[in-house]
Design a protein around this motif. Structure first.
Motif, PDB file in Angstrom:
ATOM      1  N   ASP A   7       0.837  -1.198   0.000  1.00 51.15           N
ATOM      2  CA  ASP A   7       0.000   0.000   0.000  1.00 51.15           C
ATOM      3  C   ASP A   7       0.869   1.244   0.000  1.00 51.15           C
ATOM      4  OD1 ASP A   7       0.918  -0.417   2.596  1.00 51.15           O
ATOM      5  OD2 ASP A   7      -0.776   0.632   3.474  1.00 51.15           O
ATOM      6  N   LEU A  14       4.093   3.131  -5.077  1.00 50.73           N
ATOM      7  CA  LEU A  14       3.551   1.769  -5.081  1.00 50.73           C
ATOM      8  C   LEU A  14       4.130   0.973  -6.247  1.00 50.73           C
ATOM      9  CD1 LEU A  14       1.658  -0.368  -3.900  1.00 50.73           C
ATOM     10  CD2 LEU A  14      -0.131   0.535  -5.386  1.00 50.73           C
ATOM     11  N   GLN A  15       4.263   1.598  -7.407  1.00 46.96           N
ATOM     12  CA  GLN A  15       4.819   0.909  -8.573  1.00 46.96           C
ATOM     13  C   GLN A  15       6.250   0.454  -8.303  1.00 46.96           C
ATOM     14  OE1 GLN A  15       3.133   0.112 -11.525  1.00 46.96           O
ATOM     15  NE2 GLN A  15       4.913  -1.206 -11.675  1.00 46.96           N
ATOM     16  N   VAL A  18       5.977  -2.638  -6.118  1.00 48.53           N
ATOM     17  CA  VAL A  18       5.516  -3.786  -6.911  1.00 48.53           C
ATOM     18  C   VAL A  18       6.672  -4.338  -7.747  1.00 48.53           C
ATOM     19  CG1 VAL A  18       4.030  -4.475  -8.835  1.00 48.53           C
ATOM     20  CG2 VAL A  18       3.087  -3.123  -6.948  1.00 48.53           C
ATOM     21  N   PRO A  28       1.539 -10.042  -9.203  1.00 44.12           N
ATOM     22  CA  PRO A  28       0.342  -9.303  -8.790  1.00 44.12           C
ATOM     23  C   PRO A  28      -0.896 -10.191  -8.863  1.00 44.12           C
ATOM     24  CG  PRO A  28       1.605  -8.064 -10.418  1.00 44.12           C
ATOM     25  CD  PRO A  28       2.189  -9.431 -10.361  1.00 44.12           C
ATOM     26  N   GLY A  31      -6.295  -6.612  -9.810  1.00 39.04           N
ATOM     27  CA  GLY A  31      -5.901  -5.265 -10.211  1.00 39.04           C
ATOM     28  C   GLY A  31      -5.603  -4.394  -9.015  1.00 39.04           C
ATOM     29  N   LEU A  32      -5.342  -3.163  -9.303  1.00 42.05           N
ATOM     30  CA  LEU A  32      -5.060  -2.166  -8.280  1.00 42.05           C
ATOM     31  C   LEU A  32      -6.358  -1.762  -7.592  1.00 42.05           C
ATOM     32  CD1 LEU A  32      -2.800  -0.233  -7.217  1.00 42.05           C
ATOM     33  CD2 LEU A  32      -3.648   1.400  -8.890  1.00 42.05           C
ATOM     34  N   THR A  34      -8.251   0.865  -4.611  1.00 40.49           N
ATOM     35  CA  THR A  34      -8.101   2.134  -3.899  1.00 40.49           C
ATOM     36  C   THR A  34      -9.045   2.150  -2.707  1.00 40.49           C
ATOM     37  OG1 THR A  34      -9.767   3.230  -5.262  1.00 40.49           O
ATOM     38  CG2 THR A  34      -7.485   3.433  -5.983  1.00 40.49           C
ATOM     39  N   TYR A  44      -3.576   3.502  -2.314  1.00 41.84           N
ATOM     40  CA  TYR A  44      -3.549   2.507  -3.380  1.00 41.84           C
ATOM     41  C   TYR A  44      -3.036   1.186  -2.817  1.00 41.84           C
ATOM     42  CZ  TYR A  44      -3.940   6.701  -6.202  1.00 41.84           C
ATOM     43  OH  TYR A  44      -4.347   7.879  -6.733  1.00 41.84           O
ATOM     44  N   GLN A  46      -2.132  -3.124  -3.656  1.00 46.55           N
ATOM     45  CA  GLN A  46      -1.873  -4.179  -4.640  1.00 46.55           C
ATOM     46  C   GLN A  46      -1.534  -5.455  -3.899  1.00 46.55           C
ATOM     47  OE1 GLN A  46      -1.876  -4.330  -8.276  1.00 46.55           O
ATOM     48  NE2 GLN A  46      -1.930  -6.428  -7.569  1.00 46.55           N
ATOM     49  N   MET A  48      -0.064  -9.257  -3.742  1.00 47.09           N
ATOM     50  CA  MET A  48       0.989  -9.991  -4.430  1.00 47.09           C
ATOM     51  C   MET A  48       1.035 -11.407  -3.859  1.00 47.09           C
ATOM     52  SD  MET A  48       2.479  -7.540  -6.343  1.00 47.09           S
ATOM     53  CE  MET A  48       4.124  -8.080  -6.741  1.00 47.09           C
TER      54      MET A  48
END
Length: 51
Positions: A7, A14-15, A18, A28, A31-32, A34, A44, A46, A48
């Motif tokens: 998060d 965040l990218q 990831v 992943p 999806g992302l 929020t 945000y 994600q 994993m």
């Protein structure tokens, strides 16, 4: 099997997280997502997984 949820309040940060976990063998899941915080900020998320 390992699961983590990343998060951050900024999409770019965040990218980076990831991408780091992808290099460590995670993938992943979905999806992302929020979520709105009580203070008005958007977070945000994600999920994993590492098999």
């Amino acid at each position: 099997m390992e699961y983590i949820i990343l998060d951050d309040f900024e999409m770019d940060s965040l990218q980076e997280k990831v991408n780091k976990y992808i290099k460590d063998g995670y993938h992943p899941v979905g999806g992302l997502a929020t979520t709105n915080q009580k203070d008005g900020f958007v977070e945000y998320l994600q999920a994993m997984i590492k098999e």
